[in-house]
Design an enzyme around this catalytic site. Structure first.
Site, PDB file in Angstrom:
ATOM      1  N   ASN A 194      45.368  32.425  49.102  1.00 34.97           N
ATOM      2  CA  ASN A 194      46.119  33.379  48.295  1.00 34.97           C
ATOM      3  C   ASN A 194      45.143  34.273  47.534  1.00 34.97           C
ATOM      4  O   ASN A 194      43.923  34.119  47.642  1.00 34.97           O
ATOM      5  CB  ASN A 194      47.043  32.628  47.330  1.00 34.97           C
ATOM      6  CG  ASN A 194      48.243  33.461  46.925  1.00 34.97           C
ATOM      7  OD1 ASN A 194      48.266  34.682  47.082  1.00 34.97           O
ATOM      8  ND2 ASN A 194      49.256  32.812  46.386  1.00 34.97           N
ATOM      9  N   HIS A 210      54.888  39.550  50.042  1.00 33.77           N
ATOM     10  CA  HIS A 210      53.525  39.153  49.703  1.00 33.77           C
ATOM     11  C   HIS A 210      52.722  38.959  50.980  1.00 33.77           C
ATOM     12  O   HIS A 210      53.260  38.539  52.013  1.00 33.77           O
ATOM     13  CB  HIS A 210      53.567  37.842  48.911  1.00 33.77           C
ATOM     14  CG  HIS A 210      52.267  37.456  48.275  1.00 33.77           C
ATOM     15  ND1 HIS A 210      51.534  38.295  47.484  1.00 33.77           N
ATOM     16  CD2 HIS A 210      51.564  36.285  48.315  1.00 33.77           C
ATOM     17  CE1 HIS A 210      50.448  37.664  47.042  1.00 33.77           C
ATOM     18  NE2 HIS A 210      50.438  36.453  47.553  1.00 33.77           N
ATOM     19  N   CYS A 213      48.176  42.614  47.046  1.00 30.80           N
ATOM     20  CA  CYS A 213      47.977  41.441  47.903  1.00 30.80           C
ATOM     21  C   CYS A 213      47.629  41.821  49.335  1.00 30.80           C
ATOM     22  O   CYS A 213      46.760  41.211  49.961  1.00 30.80           O
ATOM     23  CB  CYS A 213      49.220  40.556  47.874  1.00 30.80           C
ATOM     24  SG  CYS A 213      50.727  41.396  48.408  1.00 30.80           S
ATOM     25  N   GLN A 270      43.946  39.086  42.408  1.00 24.36           N
ATOM     26  CA  GLN A 270      44.457  40.453  42.286  1.00 24.36           C
ATOM     27  C   GLN A 270      44.963  40.765  40.884  1.00 24.36           C
ATOM     28  O   GLN A 270      45.259  41.927  40.569  1.00 24.36           O
ATOM     29  CB  GLN A 270      45.583  40.687  43.293  1.00 24.36           C
ATOM     30  CG  GLN A 270      46.854  39.898  43.000  1.00 24.36           C
ATOM     31  CD  GLN A 270      47.877  39.998  44.115  1.00 24.36           C
ATOM     32  OE1 GLN A 270      47.722  39.405  45.175  1.00 24.36           O
ATOM     33  NE2 GLN A 270      48.927  40.769  43.867  1.00 24.36           N
TER      34      GLN A 270
END
Length: 444
Positions: A386, A365, A70, A64
């Site tokens: 992630n 997040h 996110c 990102q």
């Protein structure tokens, strides 16, 4: 009672410090290396080996970059995992986060104008007005908000709307857009104060949105309405699909009934009884679109529904407080990672509810659960995809201990078929409306 720190009290502080064994050694270590490095327990790293009994093959990790997308990356990642499994697209295939970013910004601007008009009779010192003006819009969001965007606008592959400077580094566009929105708020509130007609307000609002669209088009590029999709699959076979629309692409390549996917939270505060529905005032993006709705459950239920979806071969969107007890470079999230209480001989323990009530923690997040390690049928650690690129963790993947999930995970999104029948019934209930600043309204 007023009590200042006097010389006698200071003397007691100094004596307490001197009485602590090895205080000089610890002072040298902390001043030289910092708190976290000194408090780090490397046994945690040994326990968090990136090996899992259930481990989904999800392809490469996305990045990102310098943006707060996110939640958007995590949602689109769960969908691209499915596309990879169904159509054999390359490991580095991505859906366009820039496309959904554009529409989210436009819809958030309109949502902001709506809330400005709803609160126009309140003084600017009112807490709700102040809340609105603190951040008119931002990059962050929640699951229901990306669903609202997709249901209205569809999705496209990244090849149809690639990243731009501003989508990957969003500070400048956010600064310009928030300046405009605050200025527009002044005008809208003045129109209401001057008793302007609904038609006059609607005309002004349309002009404002026209300008927002222009700002976004210059920053992100204008979204495509038709495009071609071409790729080579895992067997190197060439595919070309022409004249797709964002809606037809979603229907053909994802095909999910997004109404089946629901937000499950664990918010153990006294104001949120379990097995009840909640929403948050003034939180959303698409007017008339999907409402943000949460089903609050115990942590046992929270874990079990996530586990069931993984066992069925499907990854899981989740929201957490990623900065707590985590090592970004090692890709470890574990409550045993740092022993600050032992280092300082101070009890830092707070319950999950206390951290939420007193501002010590909230969702910051969103990522994706792609695996879990089971011992005697119980999870001990989880594999996390992630969206910070491949240079952190293990090629971008993190390891999360089960206890860290208990303490710092607040939201998962699952197909409601994995919920017990009695909770599927609760989903139909009218949600309790929480204040705009409730921690369950935090944007990932």
């Amino acid at each position: 009672m007023t009590k200042a720190i006097d010389s006698n009290t200071l003397a007691e502080f100094k004596k307490d410090l001197a009485d602590h064994p090895k205080h000089k050694v610890l002072e040298r270590a902390v001043t030289k290396n910092g708190i976290l490095a000194t408090a780090a327990d490397y046994h945690s790293a040994a326990a968090m080996t990136p090996v899992f009994s259930i481990d989904l093959d999800t392809g490469d990790v996305a990045n990102q970059k310098q943006s707060g997308r996110c939640w958007m990356f995590a949602a689109l990642n769960t969908m691209r995992h499915d596309i990879k499994n169904k159509f054999g697209v390359p490991k580095d295939f991505e859906l366009s986060q820039n496309y959904t970013f554009f529409w989210d910004k436009l819809e958030k601007a309109n949502y902001f104008y709506e809330n400005v008009l709803k609160t126009a009779q309140l003084p600017t010192s009112d807490r709700k007005v102040a809340w609105l003006m603190t951040t008119p819009q931002q990059d962050g969001g929640q699951w229901d908000m990306i669903v609202a965007i997709i249901q209205k606008y569809g999705i496209v592959p990244q090849s149809a709307m690639p990243e731009t400077y501003n989508s990957s580094k969003s500070a400048e566009v956010n600064s310009a857009l928030n300046l405009k929105l605050r200025k527009d708020a002044v005008k809208l509130r003045k129109l209401v104060a001057d008793k302007a007609t609904e038609a006059e307000i609607a005309t002004a609002r349309k002009t404002m949105l026209t300008e927002v669209y222009r700002l976004l088009a210059y920053s992100f590029g204008e979204p495509p309405t038709k495009f071609d999709f071409e790729y080579r699959d895992a067997d190197k076979k060439y595919h070309l699909d022409q004249n797709l629309t964002p809606q037809s692409f979603f229907k053909k390549y994802v095909g999910w009934d997004l109404d089946q996917y629901v937000s499950i939270i664990n918010g153990p505060t006294a104001d949120k009884p379990y097995n009840k529905m909640y929403t948050i005032e003034m939180l959303g993006n698409v007017i008339g679109g999907r409402q943000v709705r949460h089903l609050n459950v115990t942590m046992d239920t929270f874990r079990q529904v996530a586990l069931k979806q993984l066992e069925a071969g499907e990854s899981v969107w989740f929201g957490c407080d990623v900065g707590k007890s985590s090592d970004r470079q090692k890709g470890i999230m574990d409550t045993n990672l740092y022993k600050q209480n032992e280092l300082f001989d101070i009890d830092f323990a707070m319950s999950k509810a206390e951290r939420l009530d007193y501002g010590q923690s909230l969702m910051t997040h969103a990522m994706v659960l792609t695996g879990v390690d089971l011992v005697d049928g119980q999870p001990t650690k989880w594999k996390v995809e992630n969206s910070w690129g491949k240079k952190v963790g293990t090629n971008g993947f993190f390891v999360m201990s089960n206890n860290w999930m208990n303490e710092y995970c607040y939201q998962v999104v699952v197909n409601k078929k994995f919920l017990p029948q009695e909770l599927q019934t609760v989903l139909k209930e009218e949600p309790k409306v929480l204040a705009p600043w409730d921690p369950m309204g935090a944007l990932a």
